[in-house]
Enzyme design. Structure first.
Site, PDB file in Angstrom:
ATOM      1  N   SER A  22       0.848  -1.196   0.000  1.00 30.50           N
ATOM      2  CA  SER A  22       0.000   0.000   0.000  1.00 30.50           C
ATOM      3  C   SER A  22       0.877   1.237   0.000  1.00 30.50           C
ATOM      4  O   SER A  22       1.629   1.482   0.956  1.00 30.50           O
ATOM      5  CB  SER A  22      -0.896   0.022   1.237  1.00 30.50           C
ATOM      6  OG  SER A  22      -1.441   1.322   1.386  1.00 30.50           O
ATOM      7  N   HIS A  47      -1.277  -1.340  -4.221  1.00 28.83           N
ATOM      8  CA  HIS A  47      -2.534  -1.029  -3.527  1.00 28.83           C
ATOM      9  C   HIS A  47      -2.621   0.478  -3.322  1.00 28.83           C
ATOM     10  O   HIS A  47      -1.707   1.106  -2.781  1.00 28.83           O
ATOM     11  CB  HIS A  47      -2.570  -1.770  -2.194  1.00 28.83           C
ATOM     12  CG  HIS A  47      -3.876  -1.667  -1.465  1.00 28.83           C
ATOM     13  ND1 HIS A  47      -4.980  -2.423  -1.799  1.00 28.83           N
ATOM     14  CD2 HIS A  47      -4.245  -0.899  -0.412  1.00 28.83           C
ATOM     15  CE1 HIS A  47      -5.977  -2.132  -0.981  1.00 28.83           C
ATOM     16  NE2 HIS A  47      -5.570  -1.203  -0.128  1.00 28.83           N
ATOM     17  N   ASP A  49      -4.869   3.472  -1.817  1.00 26.85           N
ATOM     18  CA  ASP A  49      -5.917   3.758  -0.832  1.00 26.85           C
ATOM     19  C   ASP A  49      -6.493   5.154  -1.028  1.00 26.85           C
ATOM     20  O   ASP A  49      -5.817   6.158  -0.776  1.00 26.85           O
ATOM     21  CB  ASP A  49      -5.330   3.655   0.582  1.00 26.85           C
ATOM     22  CG  ASP A  49      -5.120   2.218   1.014  1.00 26.85           C
ATOM     23  OD1 ASP A  49      -6.077   1.435   0.964  1.00 26.85           O
ATOM     24  OD2 ASP A  49      -3.982   1.884   1.400  1.00 26.85           O
ATOM     25  N   MET A  51      -9.008   7.935   0.192  1.00 28.80           N
ATOM     26  CA  MET A  51      -9.777   8.358   1.369  1.00 28.80           C
ATOM     27  C   MET A  51     -10.293   9.767   1.149  1.00 28.80           C
ATOM     28  O   MET A  51      -9.568  10.624   0.619  1.00 28.80           O
ATOM     29  CB  MET A  51      -8.877   8.319   2.604  1.00 28.80           C
ATOM     30  CG  MET A  51      -8.262   6.946   2.846  1.00 28.80           C
ATOM     31  SD  MET A  51      -7.282   6.928   4.352  1.00 28.80           S
ATOM     32  CE  MET A  51      -6.554   5.284   4.251  1.00 28.80           C
ATOM     33  N   HIS A  86      -8.512   0.883  -3.769  1.00 27.25           N
ATOM     34  CA  HIS A  86      -9.406   0.642  -2.629  1.00 27.25           C
ATOM     35  C   HIS A  86     -10.089   1.965  -2.299  1.00 27.25           C
ATOM     36  O   HIS A  86      -9.476   2.857  -1.730  1.00 27.25           O
ATOM     37  CB  HIS A  86      -8.556   0.115  -1.450  1.00 27.25           C
ATOM     38  CG  HIS A  86      -9.306   0.003  -0.166  1.00 27.25           C
ATOM     39  ND1 HIS A  86      -8.670  -0.213   1.044  1.00 27.25           N
ATOM     40  CD2 HIS A  86     -10.628   0.056   0.127  1.00 27.25           C
ATOM     41  CE1 HIS A  86      -9.568  -0.272   2.008  1.00 27.25           C
ATOM     42  NE2 HIS A  86     -10.753  -0.099   1.485  1.00 27.25           N
ATOM     43  N   MET A  88     -12.264   4.283  -0.270  1.00 32.44           N
ATOM     44  CA  MET A  88     -12.918   4.559   1.019  1.00 32.44           C
ATOM     45  C   MET A  88     -13.594   5.905   0.856  1.00 32.44           C
ATOM     46  O   MET A  88     -13.157   6.930   1.412  1.00 32.44           O
ATOM     47  CB  MET A  88     -11.861   4.568   2.142  1.00 32.44           C
ATOM     48  CG  MET A  88     -11.357   3.172   2.468  1.00 32.44           C
ATOM     49  SD  MET A  88      -9.735   3.165   3.266  1.00 32.44           S
ATOM     50  CE  MET A  88      -8.678   3.146   1.830  1.00 32.44           C
ATOM     51  N   MET A 157     -11.213  -6.158   5.666  1.00 33.39           N
ATOM     52  CA  MET A 157     -10.434  -5.216   6.477  1.00 33.39           C
ATOM     53  C   MET A 157     -10.095  -5.877   7.812  1.00 33.39           C
ATOM     54  O   MET A 157     -10.983  -6.336   8.538  1.00 33.39           O
ATOM     55  CB  MET A 157     -11.231  -3.934   6.739  1.00 33.39           C
ATOM     56  CG  MET A 157     -11.513  -3.074   5.515  1.00 33.39           C
ATOM     57  SD  MET A 157     -10.061  -2.614   4.566  1.00 33.39           S
ATOM     58  CE  MET A 157      -9.131  -1.637   5.757  1.00 33.39           C
ATOM     59  N   ASP A 195      -6.479  -6.633   4.366  1.00 33.96           N
ATOM     60  CA  ASP A 195      -5.896  -5.290   4.409  1.00 33.96           C
ATOM     61  C   ASP A 195      -5.860  -4.787   5.847  1.00 33.96           C
ATOM     62  O   ASP A 195      -6.908  -4.587   6.463  1.00 33.96           O
ATOM     63  CB  ASP A 195      -6.757  -4.363   3.538  1.00 33.96           C
ATOM     64  CG  ASP A 195      -6.159  -2.975   3.377  1.00 33.96           C
ATOM     65  OD1 ASP A 195      -5.107  -2.689   3.963  1.00 33.96           O
ATOM     66  OD2 ASP A 195      -6.780  -2.178   2.642  1.00 33.96           O
TER      67      ASP A 195
HETATM   68  C1  DX5 Z   1      -6.251   1.403   5.774  1.00 34.08           C
HETATM   69  C2  DX5 Z   1      -5.786   1.056   4.387  1.00 34.08           C
HETATM   70  C3  DX5 Z   1      -4.653   0.103   4.303  1.00 34.08           C
HETATM   71  C4  DX5 Z   1      -3.365   0.577   4.915  1.00 34.08           C
HETATM   72  C5  DX5 Z   1      -2.732  -0.632   5.528  1.00 34.08           C
HETATM   73  O1  DX5 Z   1      -7.474   2.052   5.715  1.00 34.08           O
HETATM   74  O2  DX5 Z   1      -6.853   0.502   3.634  1.00 34.08           O
HETATM   75  O3  DX5 Z   1      -4.437  -0.324   2.965  1.00 34.08           O
HETATM   76  O4  DX5 Z   1      -2.465   1.146   4.024  1.00 34.08           O
HETATM   77  O5  DX5 Z   1      -1.620  -0.215   6.229  1.00 34.08           O
HETATM   78  P1  DX5 Z   1      -0.813  -1.191   7.174  1.00 34.08           P
HETATM   79  O6  DX5 Z   1      -0.309  -2.337   6.325  1.00 34.08           O
HETATM   80  O7  DX5 Z   1       0.272  -0.316   7.687  1.00 34.08           O
HETATM   81  O8  DX5 Z   1      -1.760  -1.682   8.240  1.00 34.08           O
HETATM   82 ZN    ZN Z   2      -6.475  -0.440   1.616  1.00 35.73          ZN
END
Ligand code: DX5
Ligand code: ZN
Length: 240
Positions: A22, A47, A49, A51, A86, A88, A157, A195
Site C-alpha cells: 500500500s 494497492h 488507498d 480516502m 481501494h 474509502m 479489512m 488489508d
Molecule cells: C487502511 C488502508 C490500508 C493501509 C494498511 O485504511 O486501507 O491499505 O495502508 O496499512 P498497514 O499495512 O500499515 O496496516
Molecule cells: Zn487499503
C-alpha cells in the site's frame, strides 16, 4: 453409500499468493520512484488507498495521481503491474468511473458507501475493470448472498479503514474463513484479499485462514529494504 462430504472444501486450485504494497505508507514526495522501487523489490500489485475525509476521516489521493503513476506501474521488462484501487469514499460511482479512466485494474468499494451495490459493481465491470467489495471489521457478509457471482475480489479489512500502521484485529481470521467457504461454494475465481496490520509474523496465519492476497503498507515502506520484507513474506507463505 457415498463418503460424507467435508463442510470445508479445499480451494479449487492451489492459491497463487499476491503481495500488494500500500503506497499509503510510501514517501509521497517521490511516489513514482516508490512505485518503481517496490515493484523491483517484488510487489505483485500496487494497492492505492483512496480516502475522502467523509467516509473515513483521512484524505489521500485521487484519480489524477493514479493516472500519473500508471506509467510507473510496470516491471523493468515492461510488464504491467495491476493498480488495486481501494475506495474509502461515499458516494462511490462517480469516483469509481474516474479511476477506471485513470488506469485502475481493480476497483473495490465498501458496500455501505453505495446506495445501489449491484449497480456500482456492474458499472465498474462495464468499464472493463475488475470489481471488489470491502468489508469493515464489524460489517456482516450478507450482501455476498446476492452479488458474489459478479465479483472478482473480496477485501476483508483487518483494521478499521482510514490509517496505516494499525494492529491486526483477530476476528478478521474468522471472517476470512467464512469468505473462503463462500468462494469455494460458488466456484468462481475470486481473489480474497486482506488489508491492515499484515506483517511477516502474521501473514502465514492469515493465509491459513484462506486469504490469497495481502496488502501491506507500513510493514514494507517502513523498512529501508523493501525486497527483504517481501521475500520474508513469501518465505512465510511458503510454509503456510
Ligand atoms: C487502511 C488502508 C490500508 C493501509 C494498511 O485504511 O486501507 O491499505 O495502508 O496499512 P498497514 O499495512 O500499515 O496496516
Ligand atoms: Zn487499503
Amino acid at each position: 453409500m457415498n463418503a460424507p462430504q467435508s463442510s470445508h472444501k479445499p480451494p479449487l486450485t492451489p492459491p497463487t499468493y499476491r503481495i500488494a504494497p500500500s503506497i499509503l505508507s510510501a514517501d509521497f514526495a517521490k511516489l513514482g520512484e516508490e512505485v518503481r522501487d517496490v515493484i523491483s523489490a517484488g510487489a505483485d500489485w500496487i494497492h492505492f488507498d483512496v480516502m475522502d475525509n467523509h467516509y473515513v476521516p483521512n484524505l489521500t489521493f485521487g484519480p489524477m495521481i493514479c493516472q500519473a503513476l500508471k506509467p510507473h506501474a510496470k516491471t523493468a521488462s515492461g510488464v504491467g503491474v495491476p493498480i488495486d484501487v481501494h475506495l474509502m469514499v461515499q458516494p462511490v460511482d462517480a469516483l469509481a468511473a474516474a479511476f477506471a479512466v485513470a488506469g485502475a485494474d481493480l476497483i473495490s468499494f465498501h458496500p455501505d458507501a453505495s446506495g445501489h451495490v449491484h449497480r456500482s459493481v456492474q458499472a465498474i465491470k462495464g468499464q472493463g475493470v475488475k470489481a471488489g467489495l470491502v468489508f469493515n471489521p464489524a460489517q456482516p457478509l450478507d450482501v455476498l448472498d446476492w452479488v458474489i457471482d459478479d465479483l472478482d475480489l473480496i477485501l476483508i479489512m483487518s483494521v478499521n479503514p482510514g490509517f496505516g500502521g494499525q494492529s491486526f484485529i483477530d476476528s478478521a481470521l474468522r471472517k476470512i474463513e467464512a469468505v473462503r467457504r463462500r468462494i469455494n461454494a460458488c466456484g468462481k475465481d475470486i481473489r480474497l484479499e486482506v488489508d491492515g496490520g499484515i506483517k511477516t509474523d502474521n501473514i502465514a496465519r492469515v493465509a491459513a485462514a484462506g486469504a490469497d492476497t495481502f496488502v501491506a503498507g507500513s510493514a514494507i515502506f517502513g523498512k529501508p529494504d523493501y525486497a527483504s520484507v517481501i521475500q520474508a513474506m513469501r518465505a512465510a507463505l511458503a510454509n503456510a
